[in-house]
Enzyme design. Sequence first.
Site, short mmCIF file in Angstrom:
data_model
loop_
_atom_site.label_atom_id
_atom_site.label_comp_id
_atom_site.label_asym_id
_atom_site.label_seq_id
_atom_site.Cartn_x
_atom_site.Cartn_y
_atom_site.Cartn_z
N THR A 83 0.81 -1.22 0.00
CA THR A 83 0.00 0.00 0.00
C THR A 83 0.85 1.27 0.00
OG1 THR A 83 -0.19 -0.04 2.41
CG2 THR A 83 -1.96 -1.10 1.14
N ASP A 263 5.46 -12.91 3.76
CA ASP A 263 5.08 -11.51 4.02
C ASP A 263 6.30 -10.60 4.18
OD1 ASP A 263 3.22 -9.41 4.24
OD2 ASP A 263 3.43 -9.40 6.41
O1 LIG Z 1 -0.91 -5.57 8.01
C1 LIG Z 1 -0.21 -4.78 7.33
O2 LIG Z 1 0.23 -3.71 7.79
C2 LIG Z 1 0.09 -5.12 5.94
C3 LIG Z 1 0.36 -4.08 5.04
C4 LIG Z 1 0.51 -4.37 3.72
C5 LIG Z 1 0.70 -3.32 2.74
O3 LIG Z 1 0.95 -2.18 3.14
O4 LIG Z 1 0.55 -3.63 1.54
O5 LIG Z 1 0.47 -5.65 3.27
C6 LIG Z 1 0.27 -6.70 4.12
O6 LIG Z 1 0.23 -7.85 3.62
C7 LIG Z 1 0.07 -6.44 5.49
#
Ligand SMILES: O=C(O)c1cc(C(=O)O)oc(=O)c1
Length: 311
Positions: A83, A263
């Site tokens: 993200t 992850d």
């Molecule tokens: O739990 C989280 O903070 C998280 C964030 C992201 C992302 O920022 O894409 O991706 C994930 O798989 C888990």
Amino acid sequence: MSKPTTGPFEKTAGWLDWYTGPSKPKFQVPAGSVDAHCHVFGPGAEFPYAPERKYTPCDASKAQLFALRDHLGFARNVIVQATCHGADNRALVDALQSSNGKARGVATVKRSVTDDELQALHAAGVRGVRFNFVKRLVDFTPKDELMEIAGRIAKLGWHVVIYFEAVDLPELWDFFTALPTTVVVDHMGRPDVTKPVDGPEFALFEKFMREHSNVWSKVSCPERLSVAGPKALDGEQNAYTDVVPFARRIVEQFPDRVLWGTDWPHPNLKDHMPDDGLLVDFIPHIAPTAELQQKLLVDNPMRLYWPEEAK
Ligand SMILES: O=C(O)c1cc(C(=O)O)oc(=O)c1
């Protein structure tokens, strides 16, 4: 592995960098295993973080990801758009294009994405889009926009990856069950593992999978979901025991619809950064037989991401 760097961006206060010098796993993954959930971050100097991001990470480059893949004994990666890059998929595409066909990707796109852009993502190795409903990570995108995107990517044979928290499943149910594609849930829909594994909240998630044969789950992120630990550090071979019953139930009930990923580089962990080698040693606790391990780590991800090569 080289150490994490930071470029022109200032990391979020308290940011934990990924673990350098992960141990060699004791559990040897089957030949051809896929790490089906991992990310790249930047590097920010080359691929700037998105203005709308909710966190600023340390860098985590494609070379560092591929070094980890080799160290842990995996053959391939599925790289999921993080993200912090918003809908700017350049870092992801660059990593996919540098992987010699050993990585496929899940992108984030906006409604305004053109057919040509989708085709270019497909050519780079993207096979899915991610819809994120975790409020601390993204601003809300209207569901009609997401449904429109889902309809368009369905035509490419792609799937939708959804990230949400267990308490939000009831409200999201109608939207999720209307999606026209395979649907892959990140991190088991983030169960609260302090609640009973046979209680109503996790039962709803099991019902979601049982009643919808297009729904898959990643049984990943024990380090994120665990409350009691113990942490995957200092050689711990029985890490995150409170997560085991949840993940194992899903693997055993739906052996042909589960995926596993490191992850790495583990965005937003607050408490500790796991040793990725010990995370791999978690796998036989949730997939106790060779047959389940083969499906989880090889057959299922190959079917979803490299169908042209899958047996
Ligand atoms: O739990 C989280 O903070 C998280 C964030 C992201 C992302 O920022 O894409 O991706 C994930 O798989 C888990």
